[in-house]
Design an enzyme around this catalytic site. Sequence first.
Site, PDB file in Angstrom:
ATOM      1  N   GLY A  35      11.657 -19.762  21.593  1.00 40.70           N
ATOM      2  CA  GLY A  35      12.905 -18.260  21.274  1.00 40.70           C
ATOM      3  C   GLY A  35      14.358 -19.061  20.979  1.00 40.70           C
TER       4      GLY A  35
ATOM      5  N   ASP B 256      10.763 -14.779  17.827  1.00 39.58           N
ATOM      6  CA  ASP B 256      11.704 -15.167  18.857  1.00 39.58           C
ATOM      7  C   ASP B 256      12.650 -13.491  19.818  1.00 39.58           C
ATOM      8  OD1 ASP B 256      11.480 -17.570  18.352  1.00 39.58           O
ATOM      9  OD2 ASP B 256      13.723 -17.916  16.827  1.00 39.58           O
TER      10      ASP B 256
ATOM     11  N   ARG C 283       0.541  -0.842   0.026  1.00 34.63           N
ATOM     12  CA  ARG C 283       0.347   0.240   0.093  1.00 34.63           C
ATOM     13  C   ARG C 283       0.453   1.154  -0.155  1.00 34.63           C
ATOM     14  NH1 ARG C 283      -5.272  -0.754   1.347  1.00 34.63           N
ATOM     15  NH2 ARG C 283      -6.041   1.306   2.440  1.00 34.63           N
TER      16      ARG C 283
END
Length: 335
Positions: free
Chosen positions: A170, A127, A25
């Site tokens: 993570g 993470d 956009r």
Amino acid sequence: MKRIAVLTSGGDAPGMNAAIRAVVRQAISEGMEVFGIYDGYAGMVAGEIHPLDAASVGDIISRGGTFLHSARYPEFAQLEGQLKGIEQLKKHGIEGVVVIGGDGSYHGAMRLTEHGFPAIGLPGTIDNDIVGTDFTIGFDTAVTTAMDAIDKIRDTSSSHRRTFVIEVMGRNAGDIALWAGIATGADEIIIPEADFKMEDIVASIKAGYECGKKHNIIVLAEGVMSAAEFGQKLKEAGDTSDLRVTELGHIQRGGSPTARDRVLASRMGAHAVKLLKEGIGGVAVGIRNEKMVENPILGTAEEGALFSLTAEGKIVVNNPHKADIELSSLNKSLS
């Protein structure tokens, strides 16, 4: 710059679609053409490069995942793969690329930059382990998902007076475990950035039950060890509680992104296009103190521990754009 492209690479993260939408956009509003590269760097090399318009991204801001799809492509680390990718970009008249992903994706963007091809990196990973930004796209949603799951596990844990070890994602960073653990009042939070002793955890579990607690919730970052291994080590250290282990897994990567992730991704995507419009490349976009910042992608893409722990129990953040976190009581009850 009149024609740019956007791709997603590596593990998906909620909010990637919002970032793609913003890139498209904003590019249109700047009078630029924008193309989508499907399947990450693999798609770049294969020539899977197709035009996008406002209609292409009209209904994706609320969707998890990435509609451009993603793939790991280690071959792009080699010169041959890089040159093939650049050849395809030139073939389609692409003058700049926005890369959304983690540190592996940033390495690809860094290689493009080294070849003189402008690339902008956006931190898309649950993470939260990207240097140079307070938060990454997808982190807030992943924490919220983990929090909701842990809250539910607490209910059943209390019913049966059980100890639960809950493993969250993570990779080598403990951010999801830390934030979700604090948000749910976990009894123990185990992260790679902080040392711990099994005997201390066993003693804490025992003391909790002796004081009348109905549960013990241990939130474990996957970078430490698996929940199954952690549970086994607890038993070997003398834990006698009714123990269960749970791995939340890929549920943390899915789902509709939170409002925070949608807004963050939208801001970053629009900012990336403005940078390319100005002829700027070779940088990664981040957010610091709620403001958009740029960092050299060379330094941002380097891997390494984001935290180190002082003797006083204070996290020292090797990434200077993350806030210090006091951990002196994290291995004590937070309930």
